[in-house]
Design a protein around this motif. Structure first.
Motif, PDB file in Angstrom:
ATOM      1  N   ALA A   1       0.829  -1.217   0.000  1.00 54.68           N
ATOM      2  CA  ALA A   1       0.000   0.000   0.000  1.00 54.68           C
ATOM      3  C   ALA A   1       0.856   1.258   0.000  1.00 54.68           C
ATOM      4  O   ALA A   1       0.443   2.294  -0.525  1.00 54.68           O
ATOM      5  CB  ALA A   1      -0.937  -0.014   1.198  1.00 54.68           C
ATOM      6  N   ARG A   2       2.029   1.173   0.591  1.00 57.24           N
ATOM      7  CA  ARG A   2       2.908   2.356   0.607  1.00 57.24           C
ATOM      8  C   ARG A   2       3.437   2.663  -0.789  1.00 57.24           C
ATOM      9  O   ARG A   2       3.763   3.798  -1.095  1.00 57.24           O
ATOM     10  CB  ARG A   2       4.050   2.135   1.591  1.00 57.24           C
ATOM     11  N   VAL A   3       3.509   1.654  -1.651  1.00 60.23           N
ATOM     12  CA  VAL A   3       3.971   1.842  -3.028  1.00 60.23           C
ATOM     13  C   VAL A   3       2.773   2.060  -3.962  1.00 60.23           C
ATOM     14  O   VAL A   3       2.762   2.972  -4.778  1.00 60.23           O
ATOM     15  CB  VAL A   3       4.778   0.603  -3.497  1.00 60.23           C
ATOM     16  N   ASP A   4       1.777   1.220  -3.823  1.00 55.36           N
ATOM     17  CA  ASP A   4       0.585   1.246  -4.678  1.00 55.36           C
ATOM     18  C   ASP A   4      -0.570   1.826  -3.875  1.00 55.36           C
ATOM     19  O   ASP A   4      -1.174   1.145  -3.059  1.00 55.36           O
ATOM     20  CB  ASP A   4       0.260  -0.181  -5.143  1.00 55.36           C
ATOM     21  N   LYS A   5      -0.877   3.084  -4.102  1.00 55.76           N
ATOM     22  CA  LYS A   5      -1.877   3.793  -3.293  1.00 55.76           C
ATOM     23  C   LYS A   5      -3.296   3.272  -3.492  1.00 55.76           C
ATOM     24  O   LYS A   5      -4.206   3.678  -2.792  1.00 55.76           O
ATOM     25  CB  LYS A   5      -1.837   5.297  -3.597  1.00 55.76           C
TER      26      LYS A   5
END
Length: 154
Positions: free
Chosen positions: A64-68
């Motif tokens: 989630a930190r990479v892919d919002k």
């Protein structure tokens, strides 16, 4: 219509009025999970299962930190800066559970009380998140209705 015939609108309206509801209600008894197994210890996560659950949650947070666009509802405690406190609370409860299990005691109320006292702060935060979610849902519904009205009126 002519000669007593009904128009298409009248026929359609008549078809919609033929909805009926079931006259009898069927209510099934709920069987508590503890009554479904002989060995009540199988109702609890063991340490291996708990670690796997946490690992999957942490991997999802990392993604989630990479892919919002990754959905993280329910994983907020893993995303917090003070998530160690959350793990400590959970581990305290699990340790108490293990102690009770070794003594062959099934005391859900004691565990619930321990967890409730330990998580009061997080319960307040969850309530705030729920209110924020409700506002977002209302905004989404209002926007969708507004867009659909424009689409339907065209």
């Amino acid at each position: 219509g002519k000669n007593g015939e009904k128009s298409g609108k009248e026929r359609r309206r008549r078809r919609c009025s033929s909805i009926t509801f079931c006259e009898q209600l069927e209510i099934k008894d709920i069987i508590p999970a503890r009554d479904l197994v002989d060995d009540k210890r199988k109702l609890w996560w063991d340490n291996r299962e708990f670690k796997k659950i946490i690992d999957i949650g942490c991997a999802t947070v990392d993604l989630a930190r990479v892919d919002k666009t990754t959905y993280t509802r329910g994983l907020e405690d893993l995303m917090r800066d003070d998530h160690e406190a959350t793990f400590k609370t959970r581990n305290d409860v699990l340790m108490a559970q293990n102690i009770l299990r070794r003594k062959h005691i099934q005391d859900d109320e004691a565990l619930s009380g321990l967890y409730h006292r330990s998580t009061a702060k997080y319960s307040q935060e969850a309530e705030l998140r729920a209110k924020q979610d409700a506002k977002e849902v209302q905004k989404y519904l209002a926007d969708t209705r507004r867009k659909n009205r424009r689409t339907w009126s065209v």
